[in-house]
Scaffold this motif. Structure first.
Motif, PDB file in Angstrom:
ATOM      1  N   THR A 154       0.849  -1.196   0.000  1.00  0.00           N
ATOM      2  CA  THR A 154       0.000   0.000   0.000  1.00  0.00           C
ATOM      3  C   THR A 154       0.885   1.246   0.000  1.00  0.00           C
ATOM      4  O   THR A 154       2.104   1.153   0.151  1.00  0.00           O
ATOM      5  CB  THR A 154      -0.890   0.023   1.259  1.00  0.00           C
ATOM      6  OG1 THR A 154      -0.045   0.179   2.403  1.00  0.00           O
ATOM      7  CG2 THR A 154      -1.734  -1.237   1.372  1.00  0.00           C
ATOM      8  N   GLY A 155       0.260   2.404  -0.094  1.00  0.00           N
ATOM      9  CA  GLY A 155       1.006   3.654  -0.007  1.00  0.00           C
ATOM     10  C   GLY A 155       1.722   3.792   1.323  1.00  0.00           C
ATOM     11  O   GLY A 155       2.838   4.308   1.395  1.00  0.00           O
ATOM     12  N   GLU A 156       1.092   3.331   2.398  1.00  0.00           N
ATOM     13  CA  GLU A 156       1.733   3.385   3.708  1.00  0.00           C
ATOM     14  C   GLU A 156       2.934   2.443   3.781  1.00  0.00           C
ATOM     15  O   GLU A 156       3.911   2.739   4.459  1.00  0.00           O
ATOM     16  CB  GLU A 156       0.717   3.111   4.809  1.00  0.00           C
ATOM     17  CG  GLU A 156      -0.284   4.252   4.925  1.00  0.00           C
ATOM     18  CD  GLU A 156      -1.309   4.068   6.024  1.00  0.00           C
ATOM     19  OE1 GLU A 156      -1.213   3.092   6.799  1.00  0.00           O
ATOM     20  OE2 GLU A 156      -2.214   4.916   6.111  1.00  0.00           O
ATOM     21  N   ASP A 157       2.865   1.319   3.078  1.00  0.00           N
ATOM     22  CA  ASP A 157       4.018   0.414   3.004  1.00  0.00           C
ATOM     23  C   ASP A 157       5.184   1.084   2.281  1.00  0.00           C
ATOM     24  O   ASP A 157       6.343   0.893   2.645  1.00  0.00           O
ATOM     25  CB  ASP A 157       3.651  -0.887   2.278  1.00  0.00           C
ATOM     26  CG  ASP A 157       2.621  -1.712   3.026  1.00  0.00           C
ATOM     27  OD1 ASP A 157       2.710  -1.793   4.268  1.00  0.00           O
ATOM     28  OD2 ASP A 157       1.727  -2.264   2.364  1.00  0.00           O
ATOM     29  N   VAL A 158       4.863   1.867   1.242  1.00  0.00           N
ATOM     30  CA  VAL A 158       5.906   2.601   0.518  1.00  0.00           C
ATOM     31  C   VAL A 158       6.596   3.575   1.477  1.00  0.00           C
ATOM     32  O   VAL A 158       7.828   3.615   1.561  1.00  0.00           O
ATOM     33  CB  VAL A 158       5.322   3.345  -0.709  1.00  0.00           C
ATOM     34  CG1 VAL A 158       6.352   4.281  -1.317  1.00  0.00           C
ATOM     35  CG2 VAL A 158       4.829   2.348  -1.747  1.00  0.00           C
ATOM     36  N   LEU A 159       5.799   4.334   2.223  1.00  0.00           N
ATOM     37  CA  LEU A 159       6.375   5.272   3.187  1.00  0.00           C
ATOM     38  C   LEU A 159       7.200   4.545   4.250  1.00  0.00           C
ATOM     39  O   LEU A 159       8.285   4.978   4.608  1.00  0.00           O
ATOM     40  CB  LEU A 159       5.263   6.080   3.859  1.00  0.00           C
ATOM     41  CG  LEU A 159       4.535   7.090   2.995  1.00  0.00           C
ATOM     42  CD1 LEU A 159       3.340   7.669   3.743  1.00  0.00           C
ATOM     43  CD2 LEU A 159       5.479   8.181   2.544  1.00  0.00           C
ATOM     44  N   ARG A 160       6.685   3.444   4.750  1.00  0.00           N
ATOM     45  CA  ARG A 160       7.384   2.689   5.794  1.00  0.00           C
ATOM     46  C   ARG A 160       8.711   2.136   5.269  1.00  0.00           C
ATOM     47  O   ARG A 160       9.725   2.177   5.965  1.00  0.00           O
ATOM     48  CB  ARG A 160       6.496   1.570   6.322  1.00  0.00           C
ATOM     49  CG  ARG A 160       7.046   0.902   7.569  1.00  0.00           C
ATOM     50  CD  ARG A 160       5.976   0.021   8.208  1.00  0.00           C
ATOM     51  NE  ARG A 160       6.522  -0.792   9.240  1.00  0.00           N
ATOM     52  CZ  ARG A 160       6.605  -0.431  10.515  1.00  0.00           C
ATOM     53  NH1 ARG A 160       6.177   0.753  10.886  1.00  0.00           N
ATOM     54  NH2 ARG A 160       7.113  -1.251  11.414  1.00  0.00           N
ATOM     55  N   GLY A 161       8.722   1.620   4.044  1.00  0.00           N
ATOM     56  CA  GLY A 161       9.958   1.100   3.460  1.00  0.00           C
ATOM     57  C   GLY A 161      11.009   2.188   3.288  1.00  0.00           C
ATOM     58  O   GLY A 161      12.188   1.985   3.597  1.00  0.00           O
ATOM     59  N   VAL A 162      10.585   3.354   2.813  1.00  0.00           N
ATOM     60  CA  VAL A 162      11.526   4.462   2.638  1.00  0.00           C
ATOM     61  C   VAL A 162      12.032   4.943   3.991  1.00  0.00           C
ATOM     62  O   VAL A 162      13.224   5.236   4.157  1.00  0.00           O
ATOM     63  CB  VAL A 162      10.885   5.618   1.831  1.00  0.00           C
ATOM     64  CG1 VAL A 162      11.763   6.853   1.839  1.00  0.00           C
ATOM     65  CG2 VAL A 162      10.616   5.164   0.400  1.00  0.00           C
ATOM     66  N   LEU A 163      11.146   4.996   4.979  1.00  0.00           N
ATOM     67  CA  LEU A 163      11.566   5.389   6.323  1.00  0.00           C
ATOM     68  C   LEU A 163      12.579   4.393   6.882  1.00  0.00           C
ATOM     69  O   LEU A 163      13.604   4.796   7.445  1.00  0.00           O
ATOM     70  CB  LEU A 163      10.360   5.481   7.256  1.00  0.00           C
ATOM     71  CG  LEU A 163      10.690   5.764   8.719  1.00  0.00           C
ATOM     72  CD1 LEU A 163      11.314   7.144   8.875  1.00  0.00           C
ATOM     73  CD2 LEU A 163       9.443   5.642   9.573  1.00  0.00           C
ATOM     74  N   HIS A 164      12.325   3.112   6.714  1.00  0.00           N
ATOM     75  CA  HIS A 164      13.251   2.093   7.196  1.00  0.00           C
ATOM     76  C   HIS A 164      14.607   2.235   6.498  1.00  0.00           C
ATOM     77  O   HIS A 164      15.657   2.177   7.140  1.00  0.00           O
ATOM     78  CB  HIS A 164      12.668   0.704   6.969  1.00  0.00           C
ATOM     79  CG  HIS A 164      13.371  -0.375   7.714  1.00  0.00           C
ATOM     80  ND1 HIS A 164      12.862  -1.645   7.816  1.00  0.00           N
ATOM     81  CD2 HIS A 164      14.548  -0.403   8.400  1.00  0.00           C
ATOM     82  CE1 HIS A 164      13.691  -2.394   8.523  1.00  0.00           C
ATOM     83  NE2 HIS A 164      14.722  -1.668   8.880  1.00  0.00           N
TER      84      HIS A 164
END
Length: 157
Positions: free
Chosen positions: A75-85
């Motif tokens: 999801t879009g939130e997964d994209v944000l979480r991956g970039v944050l990680h």
């Protein structure tokens, strides 16, 4: 070759062979270390790229590159979480480096625990983005040369 790179440390959309140069066994370890995530990332040591203009990711023995990709159901939130990680990994590399003898899988697991322990991502960051009007479910990453075309819908009478 990855679809998109950020500076010289983050490579998004890397092929599996680049993301897991150790082959299927490494891929399986990377997936297993993030069982609840819809992304996979790895810190890859590239001893061949010792260019002087990429000092923000240099180590004594070469360059550390973070490769990141998402599963199809992300999801879009997964994209944000991956970039944050990936950003947390990069920051940790700059500040403290990777412990001698620590595998990249262990390093990723350690930073993942920090993300889970301090769940400010879901409780604070995402909430603030949503309050500011961001549509986090529609997050996408595009290459620098991407072009968007907006075609307004005609109003029906």
């Amino acid at each position: 070759e990855p679809l998109l790179s950020s500076s010289s440390w983050l490579f998004v959309g890397s092929p599996v062979a680049t993301l897991a140069p150790g082959g299927p066994a490494e891929w399986n370890r990377l997936v297993a270390v993030l069982p609840n995530e819809r992304y996979v990332l790895n810190v890859v040591h590239d001893a061949t790229s010792m260019s002087s203009n990429s000092s923000n990711n240099q180590t004594r023995n070469g360059t550390r590159q973070i490769h990141l990709t998402w599963f199809q159901q992300a999801t879009g939130e997964d994209v944000l979480r991956g970039v944050l990680h990936a950003h947390l990994l990069h920051r940790q590399l700059l500040e403290n480096g990777c412990d001698d003898g620590e595998s990249s899988v262990d390093f990723i697991a350690r930073t993942q625990r920090a993300l889970e322990t301090n769940d400010w991502f879901r409780s604070s960051l995402l909430e603030r983005l949503k309050q500011a009007g961001w549509k986090t479910e529609r997050t996408a990453i595009e290459p620098r040369d991407a072009v968007r075309i907006f075609i307004p819908q005609r109003e029906t009478q």
